[in-house]
Write an enzyme that holds these catalytic residues in place. Structure first.
Site, PDB file in Angstrom:
ATOM      1  N   LYS A   1      27.558 -37.189  41.058  1.00 18.74           N
ATOM      2  CA  LYS A   1      26.831 -36.838  39.829  1.00 18.74           C
ATOM      3  C   LYS A   1      27.283 -37.775  38.706  1.00 18.74           C
ATOM      4  O   LYS A   1      28.476 -37.851  38.399  1.00 18.74           O
ATOM      5  CB  LYS A   1      27.136 -35.378  39.498  1.00 18.74           C
ATOM      6  CG  LYS A   1      26.149 -34.707  38.602  1.00 18.74           C
ATOM      7  CD  LYS A   1      26.458 -33.229  38.565  1.00 18.74           C
ATOM      8  CE  LYS A   1      25.603 -32.490  37.592  1.00 18.74           C
ATOM      9  NZ  LYS A   1      26.101 -31.110  37.408  1.00 18.74           N
TER      10      LYS A   1
HETATM   11  C1  E4P Z   1      24.021 -28.643  36.362  1.00 19.34           C
HETATM   12  O1  E4P Z   1      24.078 -29.556  37.094  1.00 19.34           O
HETATM   13  C2  E4P Z   1      24.466 -28.644  34.959  1.00 19.34           C
HETATM   14  O2  E4P Z   1      25.730 -29.171  34.849  1.00 19.34           O
HETATM   15  C3  E4P Z   1      24.401 -27.246  34.424  1.00 19.34           C
HETATM   16  O3  E4P Z   1      23.235 -26.621  34.896  1.00 19.34           O
HETATM   17  C4  E4P Z   1      24.530 -27.124  32.935  1.00 19.34           C
HETATM   18  O4  E4P Z   1      24.256 -25.809  32.564  1.00 19.34           O
HETATM   19  P1  E4P Z   1      24.635 -25.175  31.154  1.00 19.34           P
HETATM   20  O5  E4P Z   1      23.704 -25.714  30.136  1.00 19.34           O
HETATM   21  O6  E4P Z   1      24.446 -23.707  31.364  1.00 19.34           O
HETATM   22  O7  E4P Z   1      26.067 -25.542  30.889  1.00 19.34           O
END
Ligand code: E4P
Length: 217
Positions: A87
């Protein structure tokens, strides 16, 4: 649409996996920190455990922001298990790194996507997934689901193969809306997945059936 769970919590991953509908897991540094995972060895061990629990793509996020650092970190993460997806943040160095990973057969998830332009660039670099953050867009008074729809249209028109991974999901309705808008994957907290089960008429109907069943049991 594939279902990923958005957490580093092992018991929540197990609960979602036991439902039989889980296709993968996404994590980020905040989710790892929340679980108290500290140090490189612990991080790697945690990803290994998740990969052994779930048969699907597991996103592991780099914390470097320069090209060389992202590549070095990403290679180490990818070596943990064949299902690891590296990622990478949507930054200039990140795009260069995604192109490098693509050319070297390593899957990527381009994270922190907030615009269609960013999604186009990530797809051009060959990202396996792009992660538009629906909830955070809604929080800033824009329409997160509309962005999913826009990216889905662009990818269809242009023939991009990158999958749209709707992230930052806040509730069950977000999941339904992302499915309608053309997301390939939704990564959700456990509560939002379980929220899909709920309808008061289901509860009322089941209570009545069970009550009536006593009449002939
Ligand atoms: C996923 O890959 C993201 O890191 C995550 O969904 C972020 O979510 P949040 O906005 O609830 O922190």
């Amino acid at each position: 649409m594939k279902f990923f769970i958005d957490t580093a919590n092992l018991s929540q991953i197990k609960e979602a996996n036991d439902l039989g509908i889980l296709d993968g897991v996404t994590t980020n540094p905040s989710l790892m920190a929340k679980e108290g995972i500290k140090g490189n060895d612990a991080v790697i061990q945690h990803y290994k455990t998740i990969c052994e629990m779930v048969n699907g793509d597991i996103s592991a996020e780099v914390i470097s922001t320069d090209f060389a650092g992202i590549i070095e970190e990403g290679k180490k993460l990818a070596a943990i298990h064949k299902n690891i997806v590296v990622k990478v943040p949507m930054i200039k160095e990140g795009i260069k790194a995604i192109k490098w990973f693509t050319d070297n057969g390593i899957k990527t998830n381009c994270t922190l996507i907030f615009s269609a332009g960013q999604a186009i660039l990530a797809a051009k670099a060959g990202a396996t997934y792009v992660s538009p953050f629906i909830g955070r867009i809604d929080d800033s008074s824009w329409d997160g689901v509309q962005l999913i729809e826009q990216i889905a249209n662009i990818y269809a028109v242009q023939g991009f193969k990158t999958e749209i991974l709707a992230a930052s999901i806040r509730n069950a309705l977000h999941i339904v809306k992302c499915a309608e808008a053309g997301a390939d994957v939704c990564t959700c907290p456990l509560d939002s997945i379980l929220g899909l089960l709920k309808h008061p008429l289901t509860d009322i109907g089941l209570a009545k059936f069970l009550e009536d069943a006593k009449k002939f049991a």
